[in-house]
Write a protein that holds these residues in place. Structure first.
Motif, PDB file in Angstrom:
ATOM      1  N   ARG A 118       0.849  -1.219   0.000  1.00  0.00           N
ATOM      2  CA  ARG A 118       0.000   0.000   0.000  1.00  0.00           C
ATOM      3  C   ARG A 118       0.869   1.247   0.000  1.00  0.00           C
ATOM      4  O   ARG A 118       0.644   2.178  -0.771  1.00  0.00           O
ATOM      5  N   ALA A 119       1.893   1.253   0.851  1.00  0.00           N
ATOM      6  CA  ALA A 119       2.735   2.453   0.988  1.00  0.00           C
ATOM      7  C   ALA A 119       3.490   2.749  -0.310  1.00  0.00           C
ATOM      8  O   ALA A 119       3.779   3.912  -0.625  1.00  0.00           O
ATOM      9  N   ALA A 120       3.782   1.699  -1.072  1.00  0.00           N
ATOM     10  CA  ALA A 120       4.545   1.882  -2.323  1.00  0.00           C
ATOM     11  C   ALA A 120       3.733   2.652  -3.363  1.00  0.00           C
ATOM     12  O   ALA A 120       4.305   3.201  -4.302  1.00  0.00           O
ATOM     13  N   GLN A 121       2.404   2.697  -3.192  1.00  0.00           N
ATOM     14  CA  GLN A 121       1.559   3.420  -4.164  1.00  0.00           C
ATOM     15  C   GLN A 121       1.614   4.931  -3.932  1.00  0.00           C
ATOM     16  O   GLN A 121       1.256   5.711  -4.813  1.00  0.00           O
ATOM     17  N   ALA A 122       2.041   5.345  -2.737  1.00  0.00           N
ATOM     18  CA  ALA A 122       2.087   6.786  -2.431  1.00  0.00           C
ATOM     19  C   ALA A 122       3.136   7.463  -3.303  1.00  0.00           C
ATOM     20  O   ALA A 122       4.091   6.814  -3.759  1.00  0.00           O
ATOM     21  N   VAL A 159      10.858   1.629   0.275  1.00  0.00           N
ATOM     22  CA  VAL A 159       9.619   0.855   0.210  1.00  0.00           C
ATOM     23  C   VAL A 159       9.243   0.564  -1.239  1.00  0.00           C
ATOM     24  O   VAL A 159       8.831  -0.546  -1.586  1.00  0.00           O
ATOM     25  N   LYS A 160       9.423   1.549  -2.110  1.00  0.00           N
ATOM     26  CA  LYS A 160       9.051   1.340  -3.519  1.00  0.00           C
ATOM     27  C   LYS A 160       9.897   0.230  -4.137  1.00  0.00           C
ATOM     28  O   LYS A 160       9.411  -0.619  -4.875  1.00  0.00           O
ATOM     29  N   ASP A 161      11.192   0.250  -3.829  1.00  0.00           N
ATOM     30  CA  ASP A 161      12.089  -0.761  -4.384  1.00  0.00           C
ATOM     31  C   ASP A 161      11.704  -2.149  -3.864  1.00  0.00           C
ATOM     32  O   ASP A 161      11.607  -3.104  -4.641  1.00  0.00           O
ATOM     33  N   LEU A 162      11.477  -2.231  -2.564  1.00  0.00           N
ATOM     34  CA  LEU A 162      11.112  -3.507  -1.946  1.00  0.00           C
ATOM     35  C   LEU A 162       9.858  -4.060  -2.616  1.00  0.00           C
ATOM     36  O   LEU A 162       9.755  -5.250  -2.913  1.00  0.00           O
ATOM     37  N   ASP A 163       8.919  -3.181  -2.892  1.00  0.00           N
ATOM     38  CA  ASP A 163       7.652  -3.607  -3.483  1.00  0.00           C
ATOM     39  C   ASP A 163       7.811  -4.021  -4.954  1.00  0.00           C
ATOM     40  O   ASP A 163       7.058  -4.853  -5.450  1.00  0.00           O
ATOM     41  N   ARG A 164       8.776  -3.430  -5.642  1.00  0.00           N
ATOM     42  CA  ARG A 164       8.931  -3.732  -7.072  1.00  0.00           C
ATOM     43  C   ARG A 164       9.582  -5.090  -7.324  1.00  0.00           C
ATOM     44  O   ARG A 164       9.505  -5.614  -8.430  1.00  0.00           O
ATOM     45  N   TYR A 165      10.248  -5.627  -6.329  1.00  0.00           N
ATOM     46  CA  TYR A 165      10.929  -6.912  -6.512  1.00  0.00           C
ATOM     47  C   TYR A 165       9.888  -7.998  -6.808  1.00  0.00           C
ATOM     48  O   TYR A 165       8.874  -8.096  -6.135  1.00  0.00           O
ATOM     49  N   GLU A 166      10.139  -8.781  -7.853  1.00  0.00           N
ATOM     50  CA  GLU A 166       9.186  -9.836  -8.239  1.00  0.00           C
ATOM     51  C   GLU A 166       9.817 -11.206  -8.059  1.00  0.00           C
ATOM     52  O   GLU A 166      10.938 -11.439  -8.506  1.00  0.00           O
ATOM     53  N   ASP A 167       9.059 -12.083  -7.402  1.00  0.00           N
ATOM     54  CA  ASP A 167       9.577 -13.420  -7.131  1.00  0.00           C
ATOM     55  C   ASP A 167       8.424 -14.402  -7.277  1.00  0.00           C
ATOM     56  O   ASP A 167       7.359 -14.193  -6.698  1.00  0.00           O
ATOM     57  N   THR A 168       8.633 -15.446  -8.057  1.00  0.00           N
ATOM     58  CA  THR A 168       7.533 -16.392  -8.275  1.00  0.00           C
ATOM     59  C   THR A 168       7.439 -17.432  -7.160  1.00  0.00           C
ATOM     60  O   THR A 168       6.532 -18.265  -7.162  1.00  0.00           O
ATOM     61  N   GLY A 169       8.412 -17.424  -6.246  1.00  0.00           N
ATOM     62  CA  GLY A 169       8.362 -18.372  -5.130  1.00  0.00           C
ATOM     63  C   GLY A 169       8.856 -19.773  -5.482  1.00  0.00           C
ATOM     64  O   GLY A 169       8.777 -20.680  -4.665  1.00  0.00           O
ATOM     65  N   VAL A 170       9.398 -19.929  -6.709  1.00  0.00           N
ATOM     66  CA  VAL A 170       9.958 -21.240  -7.092  1.00  0.00           C
ATOM     67  C   VAL A 170      11.481 -21.116  -7.021  1.00  0.00           C
ATOM     68  O   VAL A 170      12.063 -20.235  -7.662  1.00  0.00           O
TER      69      VAL A 170
END
Ligand SMILES: Cc1cc2nc3c(=O)[nH]c(=O)nc-3n(C[C@H](O)[C@H](O)[C@H](O)COP(=O)(O)OP(=O)(O)OC[C@H]3O[C@@H](n4cnc5c(N)ncnc54)[C@H](O)[C@@H]3O)c2cc1C
Length: 414
Positions: A118-122, A159-170
């Protein structure tokens, strides 16, 4: 000097540089990879211990394995892929951390990440530490886990950087080691080793790359060194590129160090299970018991706490690990432990840390870092990736993207 005049120079032979050079070679472009170390792989580095076990001192997990191009390389190389789920996706040992508390912790972590999203949208970016609930008993451990993920404490993390990280969990691993996989992939690329690049002069019609072994001229260069190395200006640009250096400085390399420890009587423990040294503080290590079923512990230290330990030498990591494990398993446990190997990445002059993170307010620096200059200087490396930063597959994607930019500009200039 042989190879002192080439079409494209790739500076740095880590995941990004190797992927870039392979792409250029496949397009029959005359290229030369210049590497400061005596080996390829950079922060992907596999060594073999006395017992013949392969140890990844840098990256070990093929994250997002269902879309990670290194998995295909592993298949091509015929290496054994281990698909056992990682310790962080299964319950931890219950010693000092009963299952009910683990569940409570997991819920608190999930709520923290929901607040992050949520905070990353600010409009305004902020430090991830501002999203901790004041007084929550799990804040210390959330910070510790945050350092394992990002290499920095939450007060230094965007926070924005943390939120942008994408991981498929595999997540997969390879028995031969991630470092071996990457260096083997670059084995036939034309390369110079033990050859730090000191400067890139882009004033003239052709580029002049100053190295420890003399100057090389080229039409284009892909710079694939860590962001921290660029920020420290160990590679000097003439004319200077202040926007590039500022962007790199906004993306420092956080710190994560592993120490491998031999464990006598290891069979007593389940394979691939984790325990935290403490559950009430940020300065604690994660202990992965019996990786690949081997009689050892892979201990993971990160953030400011690891940086402090680095200043006291490798013994400090082992001593700290022993103190935490004795606290959990009793004083006799110390006799069962023997240090095997580690590497202090923060003190490594060609890395200056472990993986990039964006400081609060600096998440967009990744794009700035990745932008080409004058269609002659191209940039790659995990720090250039918007959503796969801090990983070896992020390195691959940025290396291939930079090579494709080189190919496109070259073709349009003809
Ligand atoms: C302890 C640890 C654990 C990690 N765990 C994982 C994991 O499980 N999974 C994962 O995906 N990632 C992990 N990573 C991160 C991963 O290793 C990196 O993100 C990735 O390897 C970076 O690749 P790169 O090509 O961008 O940079 P690098 O690998 O750093 O390559 C840059 C190259 O440039 C060279 N260089 C530097 N300066 C110069 C110079 N002046 N001249 C010439 N060459 C120069 C360096 O020697 C190096 O070879 C981990 C890293 C560490 C340290």
């Amino acid at each position: 000097m042989p190879g002192s005049d080439v079409e494209v120079v790739v500076v740095g032979g880590g995941a990004a540089g190797v992927a870039a050079a392979r792409r250029l070679c496949a397009a029959s472009i005359d290229c030369l990879l210049i590497e400061a170390r005596p080996r390829l792989g950079g922060r992907a580095w596999t060594v073999i211990d006395e017992s013949g076990f392969t140890l990844d001192l840098g990256c070990g997990w093929l994250h997002s394995a269902d879309r990670n191009p290194w998995v295909e390389v592993a298949r091509e190389q015929g290496v054994a892929i281990d698909q056992t789920s990682p310790p962080w996706q299964r319950p931890a040992l219950e010693v000092g951390f009963p299952r009910t508390e683990q569940d409570e912790f997991q819920k608190t972590v999930a709520a923290f990440f929901a607040r992050t999203e949520r905070a990353a949208q600010a409009e305004q970016d902020t430090a991830a530490s501002t999203l901790l609930e004041p007084g929550n008993r799990w804040n210390g451990l959330i910070n510790a886990v945050g350092t394992y993920i990002s290499g920095v404490d939450l007060d230094r993390l965007s926070v924005k950087d943390l939120d942008r990280y994408e991981d498929t969990g595999v997540n997969y691993r390879v028995f031969e080691g991630y470092g071996t996989l990457i260096s083997n992939y670059g084995a036939h690329v034309p390369a110079m080793f033990d050859c730090p690049v000191r400067g890139i002069d882009h004033r003239g019609k052709r580029l002049r790359i100053e190295t420890a072994k003399g100057a090389i001229t080229a039409d284009r260069v892909i710079v694939a060194v860590p962001s921290a190395v660029l920020a420290a200006e160990h590679v000097l640009f003439t004319p200077a590129l202040p926007a590039k250096i500022e962007a790199a400085a906004g993306l420092p390399l956080g710190l994560a160090d592993k120490i491998f420890i031999a464990l006598a009587g290891a069979e007593e423990f389940e394979e691939n299970v984790r325990v935290f040294g403490h559950i009430d503080r940020p300065g604690t290590a994660g202990y992965h018991f019996r990786p690949f079923g081997r009689p050892m512990i892979e201990a993971y230290f990160a953030g400011g706490f690891a940086a402090e330990l680095e200043t006291h030498g490798e013994e400090a990591f082992f001593d700290f690990a022993v103190s935490e494990l004795v606290h959990l398993f009793g004083s006799d446990f110390a006799r069962r432990l023997k240090p095997i190997r580690m590497h202090r990445w923060g003190l490594d002059p060609f890395a200056l840390g472990s993986y990039s993170c964006a400081l609060p307010g600096f998440a967009d620096c990744r794009q700035t870092l990745a932008e080409p200059v004058d269609n002659r200087l191209f940039f790659a490396g995990e720090a250039c990736s918007r959503s796969d930063f801090s990983t070896a597959h992020g390195g691959w994607f940025t290396g291939v993207a930079a090579a494709d930019q080189v190919i496109a500009t070259r073709n349009s200039a003809r």
